[in-house]
Motif scaffolding. Structure first.
Motif, PDB file in Angstrom:
ATOM      1  N   VAL A 156       0.799  -1.155   0.088  1.00  0.00           N
ATOM      2  CA  VAL A 156      -0.015   0.167  -0.038  1.00  0.00           C
ATOM      3  C   VAL A 156       0.807   1.399   0.034  1.00  0.00           C
ATOM      4  O   VAL A 156       0.563   2.189  -0.671  1.00  0.00           O
ATOM      5  N   ALA A 157       2.038   1.152   0.596  1.00  0.00           N
ATOM      6  CA  ALA A 157       2.810   2.418   0.660  1.00  0.00           C
ATOM      7  C   ALA A 157       3.549   2.547  -0.731  1.00  0.00           C
ATOM      8  O   ALA A 157       3.824   3.886  -1.133  1.00  0.00           O
ATOM      9  N   LEU A 158       3.720   1.523  -1.342  1.00  0.00           N
ATOM     10  CA  LEU A 158       4.240   1.743  -2.548  1.00  0.00           C
ATOM     11  C   LEU A 158       3.184   2.637  -3.653  1.00  0.00           C
ATOM     12  O   LEU A 158       3.789   3.478  -4.479  1.00  0.00           O
ATOM     13  N   VAL A 182      21.237 -11.531  -1.655  1.00  0.00           N
ATOM     14  CA  VAL A 182      21.168 -10.017  -1.345  1.00  0.00           C
ATOM     15  C   VAL A 182      19.580  -9.476  -1.220  1.00  0.00           C
ATOM     16  O   VAL A 182      18.680  -9.951  -2.343  1.00  0.00           O
ATOM     17  N   LEU A 183      18.997  -8.952  -0.267  1.00  0.00           N
ATOM     18  CA  LEU A 183      17.541  -8.407  -0.162  1.00  0.00           C
ATOM     19  C   LEU A 183      17.343  -7.267  -0.634  1.00  0.00           C
ATOM     20  O   LEU A 183      18.250  -6.219  -0.413  1.00  0.00           O
ATOM     21  N   PRO A 184      16.822  -7.024  -2.056  1.00  0.00           N
ATOM     22  CA  PRO A 184      16.549  -5.901  -2.750  1.00  0.00           C
ATOM     23  C   PRO A 184      15.887  -4.936  -1.858  1.00  0.00           C
ATOM     24  O   PRO A 184      15.174  -5.412  -1.021  1.00  0.00           O
ATOM     25  N   LYS A 185      15.946  -3.670  -1.977  1.00  0.00           N
ATOM     26  CA  LYS A 185      15.383  -2.543  -1.201  1.00  0.00           C
ATOM     27  C   LYS A 185      13.833  -2.469  -1.952  1.00  0.00           C
ATOM     28  O   LYS A 185      12.961  -2.101  -1.124  1.00  0.00           O
ATOM     29  N   SER A 186      13.554  -2.850  -3.386  1.00  0.00           N
ATOM     30  CA  SER A 186      12.571  -2.695  -3.788  1.00  0.00           C
ATOM     31  C   SER A 186      11.578  -3.655  -3.698  1.00  0.00           C
ATOM     32  O   SER A 186      11.902  -4.694  -3.436  1.00  0.00           O
TER      33      SER A 186
END
Length: 347
Positions: free
Chosen positions: A79-81, A104-108
């Motif tokens: 929802v914040a997106l 590696v954990l994406p920020k997106s």
């Protein structure tokens, strides 16, 4: 038979899923559980109770912490997106494939949604995590009642289902692996070796992956051949476990069109294997999408066959936790699931 019922299951109610190139209404709907509950009550098979208070630390014994953290906060991030997302379910658009990094954990958020999922048919919504957590509590409570409470059997009646959820991914309508939670609860209660028997039409890829290198949980599955049926990439007969778990994974893939005579013979083979490893308790991933009228499956079992299935499971002579999985012929799902439980209870 005691039933532990998830009264929060309807908080998870997907609008659409991707199916063969188009968005279609979800096959996995709240009415599935409603039909089972009504049939249980009609037959008076036993009491329905809410789950006990549940220590969610148990989830980290079967699921990766970073995955649990993602699922717990996924809706808020969706929802914040975009504020408009509050009116639509979250479905992934991207997936890592061979040669790409997953450590590696994406920020997106859309990238993480794809990282932790394996299909576009499992919509995530505001109530998904609450429903899934309560489902895990049902599975844990059922296991506790069987062992600590001295019950012969118990049934976790919940949705969304669980057997496609792996340690760090969701899919196949599943977010938390309820059967794995029940098996781990039985192990924690002192059962030396637990057997998980998956009778859903679709292979329990998540359950297999969670226990594949463990010898304390034996996994057996009867399912549609992955050469032709979902989830496609796991469930072959040569997958026997690895490391300490070698020999404790038993897949019995069957062709489309399999009738009950052939299916029952495979069940006997699976139960013989469970007896051979000297399991002390049994968890049954109870999917009834093996029914001849199921819209997304291919076996030919009839409603009366589920009574015989329950009788065969009872002959194993083990304390048994049933966990509700698939079954998408919605009008018949209650009769078929409760037939298994009644056949078991009468033996």
């Amino acid at each position: 038979m005691l039933t532990i019922y998830n009264d929060q299951h309807a908080l998870h109610q997907g609008k659409v899923e991707m199916f063969r190139g188009e968005l279609v209404p979800c096959f996995e709907v709240p009415a599935r559980v409603d039909h089972v509950r009504h049939e249980l009550e009609r037959r008076g098979l036993g009491p329905l109770q809410a789950p006990d208070a549940f220590d969610e630390a148990l989830l980290a014994k079967v699921h990766a912490p970073r995955y649990l953290d993602f699922i717990a906060h996924a809706w808020d991030e969706w929802v914040a997106l975009d504020a408009a997302n509050a009116t639509r379910d979250a479905l992934p658009s991207y997936w890592p494939t061979r040669g790409m990094r997953t450590d590696v954990l994406p920020k997106s958020f859309p990238a993480r949604l794809g990282l932790f999922s394996f299909d576009a048919g499992t919509p995530l919504m505001a109530g998904s995590w609450t429903a899934a957590r309560h489902g895990a509590a049902c599975a844990w409570t059922a296991a506790q009642r069987v062992i600590a409470g001295g019950q012969r059997s118990a049934f976790a009646l919940t949705r969304p289902p669980g057997h496609h959820a792996g340690a760090d991914f969701f899919g196949g309508y599943c977010f938390v692996n309820n059967a794995a939670v029940a098996a781990q609860a039985l192990r924690d209660a002192g059962v030396e070796r637990v057997a998980v028997l998956d009778v859903d039409y679709h292979h329990g890829n998540g359950t297999q992956a969670i226990f594949y290198e463990r010898s304390d949980v034996h996994f057996a599955s009867l399912h549609g051949d992955p050469l032709t049926d979902y989830p496609y990439y796991l469930g072959h007969a040569d997958e026997r476990g690895a490391g300490r778990g070698e020999g404790f994974n038993h897949n019995l893939p069957l062709p489309r069109g399999t009738d009950f005579t052939a299916w029952r013979a495979a069940l006997k083979t699976a139960l013989d294997g469970i007896a051979k490893v000297k399991a002390g308790a049994l968890v049954v991933s109870l999917g009834v999408d093996t029914f001849e009228g199921d819209p997304i499956s291919g076996f030919k079992l009839k409603s009366d066959d589920y009574l015989r299935m329950g009788e065969d499971l009872a002959r194993a002579g083990l304390p048994t936790v049933f966990v509700f999985e698939g079954g998408y012929a919605v009008a018949e799902v209650g009769v078929n699931a409760v037939n298994v439980l009644e056949g078991f209870a009468q033996k």
